[in-house]
Design an enzyme around this catalytic site. Sequence first.
Site, PDB file in Angstrom:
ATOM      1  N   ASN A  51      42.624   2.211  24.712  1.00 55.04           N
ATOM      2  CA  ASN A  51      43.285   1.091  25.129  1.00 55.04           C
ATOM      3  C   ASN A  51      43.980   1.397  26.449  1.00 55.04           C
ATOM      4  O   ASN A  51      44.222   0.709  27.361  1.00 55.04           O
ATOM      5  CB  ASN A  51      43.910   0.346  23.947  1.00 55.04           C
ATOM      6  N   ARG A 381      27.434  -8.059  25.941  1.00 53.15           N
ATOM      7  CA  ARG A 381      27.488  -6.601  25.630  1.00 53.15           C
ATOM      8  C   ARG A 381      26.276  -6.656  24.340  1.00 53.15           C
ATOM      9  O   ARG A 381      26.563  -7.169  23.267  1.00 53.15           O
ATOM     10  CB  ARG A 381      28.628  -6.458  25.042  1.00 53.15           C
ATOM     11  N   ARG A 411      32.660  -5.846  31.770  1.00 52.87           N
ATOM     12  CA  ARG A 411      33.385  -4.630  32.217  1.00 52.87           C
ATOM     13  C   ARG A 411      33.162  -3.272  31.352  1.00 52.87           C
ATOM     14  O   ARG A 411      33.204  -3.371  30.259  1.00 52.87           O
ATOM     15  CB  ARG A 411      34.972  -5.062  32.090  1.00 52.87           C
ATOM     16  N   HIS A 441      30.113 -15.611  29.676  1.00 56.37           N
ATOM     17  CA  HIS A 441      30.678 -15.205  28.564  1.00 56.37           C
ATOM     18  C   HIS A 441      30.263 -15.832  27.087  1.00 56.37           C
ATOM     19  O   HIS A 441      30.569 -15.323  26.289  1.00 56.37           O
ATOM     20  CB  HIS A 441      32.177 -15.090  28.614  1.00 56.37           C
ATOM     21  N   TYR A 474      33.874  -6.202  14.160  1.00 54.77           N
ATOM     22  CA  TYR A 474      34.883  -7.325  14.766  1.00 54.77           C
ATOM     23  C   TYR A 474      34.630  -8.449  13.521  1.00 54.77           C
ATOM     24  O   TYR A 474      33.348  -8.851  13.021  1.00 54.77           O
ATOM     25  CB  TYR A 474      34.018  -7.776  15.832  1.00 54.77           C
ATOM     26  N   ARG A 570      45.679 -11.977  18.364  1.00 51.20           N
ATOM     27  CA  ARG A 570      45.457 -10.898  18.232  1.00 51.20           C
ATOM     28  C   ARG A 570      46.014 -10.096  19.247  1.00 51.20           C
ATOM     29  O   ARG A 570      46.935  -9.028  18.867  1.00 51.20           O
ATOM     30  CB  ARG A 570      44.253 -10.369  17.995  1.00 51.20           C
ATOM     31  N   HIS A 598      38.204 -10.985  16.310  1.00 51.86           N
ATOM     32  CA  HIS A 598      37.579 -11.460  17.532  1.00 51.86           C
ATOM     33  C   HIS A 598      37.172 -12.951  17.524  1.00 51.86           C
ATOM     34  O   HIS A 598      36.993 -13.406  18.566  1.00 51.86           O
ATOM     35  CB  HIS A 598      36.336 -10.474  17.536  1.00 51.86           C
TER      36      HIS A 598
END
Length: 691
Positions: A51, A381, A411, A441, A474, A570, A598
Amino acid sequence: MSEYVDLGAPELYLNRELAALEFNFRVLAQARDATIPVLERLRYLTIVSNNLDEFFEVRVAVLKHHHALSSAAPGPDGMPSAEILARIRERTLELVADIYTTWQDELGPALAVEGIRFLTHSQWTEKQRRWLQGYFQNEIMPVLSPLGLDPAHPFPRILNKTLNVAVVLQGRDAFGREGHMALVRAPRSLPRLVRLPAEVAGADFDFVFLAEVLQAFAVEMFAGFNVCASYQFRVTRNSELVVEEAEVENLARALSEELAGRGYARPVRLEVGADCPRSITDMLMANFQLEDQDIYRCDGPVNIIRAGIVYDQIDRPELKFPRFTPRLSPVFEKEVNEFDVLSTRDVLLHHPYESFASVVELLRRASQDPNVLAIKQTLYRAGKDSPLVDLLVDAARNGKDVTVVVELRARFDEEANIGLANRLQEAGVQVVYGVVGYKTHAKMLLIVRRDGDGLRRYVHLSTGNYHQGTSRGYTDIGLMTSNQEIGEDIHKVFQQLSGLGPMIQLKRLLHSPFTLYSSVMGKIEREIEHAKAGRPARIVAKLNALNEAHVIEALYRASNAGVDIELIVRGACTLRPGLPGVSERIRVRSIIGRFLEHSRIYWFGNDGNPEIYCASADWMERNLMRRIEIATPILDPALATRVYEETLENYLRDNTQAWMLGDDGRYIRRVPGKGQEPYSAQQALLAKYIN
């Protein structure tokens, strides 16, 4: 609250970069928690390191760029870029110190108790040293290209986040050249951790970082010289891709060209060993054009993230979270046709407690069913070797009309998505890249099937990606439905993404960047009106992040009007809860546990007629204004109740993994009160679904 209070005042907002950085302290607390299995603690430590890398590659890099150009406009908090950068450094120094203290004093010893050791060269036995020397000579030395620095050998290009060693030399070589300094770049082909074989290991698992080996045997790379010292270092570079989409003819080609240079973009951070002297850091700083505030000293391996490799190498189930098998949704347990089920009812999937296999099987049936005419899907993704991609290819080859919206700008997945798009196109799939200037998205799957005399649309919508790996780690909500209005809405969204159409009117879905923001704001206003009229008023939202200033201001007004607001955020949250006269009725908590939280859920009380939405969007400026996002209502009352109880009410009860946000931006971990039983929301769901 006085009517003269300015709810847009900068002091009412936290800084978004500092809020994002703060999340890592909560994750690091998991690595320090002795009640968590030790290999999981190691995994949390490496998550923090990863991170932090991404934080510097993107957030700090962009901030530094705008600061250098004097183009960094202050955010809602009003903090100038120079102050943000200074405070980022201050807080990052604390985080880095905590990472290495955890590694040296807590995690390392705890791993050693379990027979897992990471040995430094001072801990090697003579037998281990001889074996490592042989390994160095046979496996490492042949692929190295040590570089002595002189006018004929200038400072080399150093790839982003790679391991390097600076070596201080004394003496002359065969050509009479005097040695002062050399660099050793560790090729990517070399493993960053070396495991000692059983015959020389002193424990069940003995590992040595590659940097330790390179430093210990540097003398063999520079025969004839006196190796005075060696120091490991690692540089982090700007990884934010900038493509002027409106000015390129082929987005995929333009991104590919940008990706080729990403590894050598402008440096933003330099990590060096704690023992690295000022003379060496000055030399490195000069070559990377960095300053003192960009240097971070590491009391241990500069690439400590590599320690996480052992998680998958060590088969010790007792040192990891107990294994569990996600439950297959009861409606799909028997040999049933998914279309038959969905034609009569909606199906809700709660991952990772329920299996993602139901989504895969739906697409598998669609790819083979002769009555299926078309399939449309978004991919943000997908992951490597995705079965969904295989099925989309199969569907196209089976004569279905398949359209896939691939988001090339996801990304750090840009390269993978370009390859995925090429593969789909080769199979005859129509691939589109969405809308210029807006990332796609939204997570949507649409299947058009001939049922009887007409066509019917079957839809899967999700809060998370179509990625089997993340579906196991997730928490996300997926909805399968054949609801006619939702199906028509999704069809219109896909038409808008693949064509060049006008504004569309949707019946059920909230759609960013068009209606999602205004709808959320409108529903907050509705709760304000209920409160002012003396009716019950409440908002509960579960998000990954919250930073949209206008939404926050509306929540402040709602709190002042008497609306009770519970926010489960979160990650980064820039709202300040508990401010007298501003946000007294707002509580913000962050849940950090085994699974990454998530799912995005919005719930509005609406005077006893609650509305609940599952969404792909956080309440962030980019999600609400600059992305293609979808929020879908849960129309089935039983499923709506289930979502509320499992993803909201359940998390509000958590008193073991919940962290409460204070008005100063710091978090305090909840603990059971006197007479209270410990309660973990994630453990409660595991118990419900697995037992």
